[in-house]
Design an enzyme around this catalytic site. Structure first.
Site, mmCIF file in Angstrom:
data_model
loop_
_atom_site.group_PDB
_atom_site.id
_atom_site.type_symbol
_atom_site.label_atom_id
_atom_site.label_comp_id
_atom_site.label_asym_id
_atom_site.label_seq_id
_atom_site.Cartn_x
_atom_site.Cartn_y
_atom_site.Cartn_z
ATOM 1 N N ASP A 173 0.858 -1.175 0.000
ATOM 2 C CA ASP A 173 0.000 0.000 0.000
ATOM 3 C C ASP A 173 0.901 1.233 0.000
ATOM 4 O O ASP A 173 1.628 1.473 0.963
ATOM 5 C CB ASP A 173 -0.893 -0.019 1.240
ATOM 6 C CG ASP A 173 -1.933 1.092 1.243
ATOM 7 O OD1 ASP A 173 -1.697 2.145 0.612
ATOM 8 O OD2 ASP A 173 -2.981 0.920 1.898
ATOM 9 N N HIS A 174 0.843 2.001 -1.074
ATOM 10 C CA HIS A 174 1.760 3.124 -1.240
ATOM 11 C C HIS A 174 1.463 4.264 -0.277
ATOM 12 O O HIS A 174 2.278 5.178 -0.106
ATOM 13 C CB HIS A 174 1.713 3.636 -2.680
ATOM 14 C CG HIS A 174 3.028 4.134 -3.198
ATOM 15 N ND1 HIS A 174 3.703 5.194 -2.628
ATOM 16 C CD2 HIS A 174 3.814 3.718 -4.215
ATOM 17 C CE1 HIS A 174 4.822 5.416 -3.285
ATOM 18 N NE2 HIS A 174 4.923 4.531 -4.248
ATOM 19 N N ARG A 175 0.318 4.227 0.398
ATOM 20 C CA ARG A 175 0.026 5.254 1.399
ATOM 21 C C ARG A 175 0.797 5.006 2.690
ATOM 22 O O ARG A 175 0.987 5.915 3.493
ATOM 23 C CB ARG A 175 -1.467 5.291 1.702
ATOM 24 C CG ARG A 175 -2.352 5.644 0.511
ATOM 25 C CD ARG A 175 -3.807 5.433 0.843
ATOM 26 N NE ARG A 175 -4.061 4.028 1.223
ATOM 27 C CZ ARG A 175 -5.229 3.586 1.666
ATOM 28 N NH1 ARG A 175 -6.250 4.421 1.816
ATOM 29 N NH2 ARG A 175 -5.382 2.316 1.986
#
Length: 199
Positions: A173-175
């Site tokens: 998850d790039h967040r």
């Protein structure tokens, strides 16, 4: 679809792991080696295992790792607890038990949920590369591809020699983490897989 997911990948030499497995009395599978390696790497730095709750990133208190098991009509993900503090030898029994329970679709409640990441071995299907999707409550899924023999340069003998390599992937998850953190985590897992005596 609300999560920006990305995947990084690299290869790892598996000759040491295969030799270690051959000598090990329990013959643990590559998936368990990967579970333990990921557990150690996340135990050293748990930041990549955080998950987004509202607008805050929450970090785990325990490094619990799930592993994908193909069962009738789908996939189940049993979980091994406190993997970072449990040696490979001590994980073999619980892993085999959870594997059998999953295939029989008789997993106890305590063997489900709460993991910080999942390991999936799509190499068992002959696949070299995949982009598996992390479960909703997780930010990471580690993938192990099929090993194959490739030529590698040996400086000592000044020639090419055959080695066994397997592709590794980490979808995230790039967040929660960025590509650099994911790349460093994957590099550490690869290093551990290449030195199985540390597991």
């Amino acid at each position: 679809w609300t999560r920006p997911l990305a995947t990084v990948g690299r290869a790892a030499r598996m000759d040491g792991l295969l030799a270690h497995r051959k000598k090990h009395p329990a013959k643990p599978g590559p998936t368990l080696y990967a579970v333990r390696a990921l557990g150690i790497a996340l135990g050293e730095n748990s930041a990549p295992a955080g998950r987004l709750v509202g607008d805050r990133i929450v970090h785990p208190r325990s490094i619990d790792i799930g592993f994908a098991v193909e069962a009738e009509d789908g996939v189940l993900v049993p979980v091994l607890r406190k993997v970072d503090g449990t040696s490979l030898d001590k994980l073999v029994g619980p892993y085999n038990e959870r594997m059998k329970q999953a295939k029989d679709r008789k997993l106890p409640v305590e063997a489900l949920g709460g993991s910080v990441a999942v390991v999936t071995n799509y190499g068992t299907f002959g696949l070299e590369w995949a982009t598996p999707i992390p479960l909703p409550e997780q930010s990471l899924v580690f993938g192990l591809g099929a090993g194959k023999t490739v030529p590698a340069w040996d400086a000592a003998s000044n020639s090419f020699c055959p080695v066994t390599e397997a592709p590794l992937t980490l979808s995230f998850d790039h967040r929660v983490i960025d590509g650099g953190a994911a790349g460093r985590l994957l590099a550490r897992v690869a290093e551990l897989l290449e030195t199985p005596e540390k597991l």
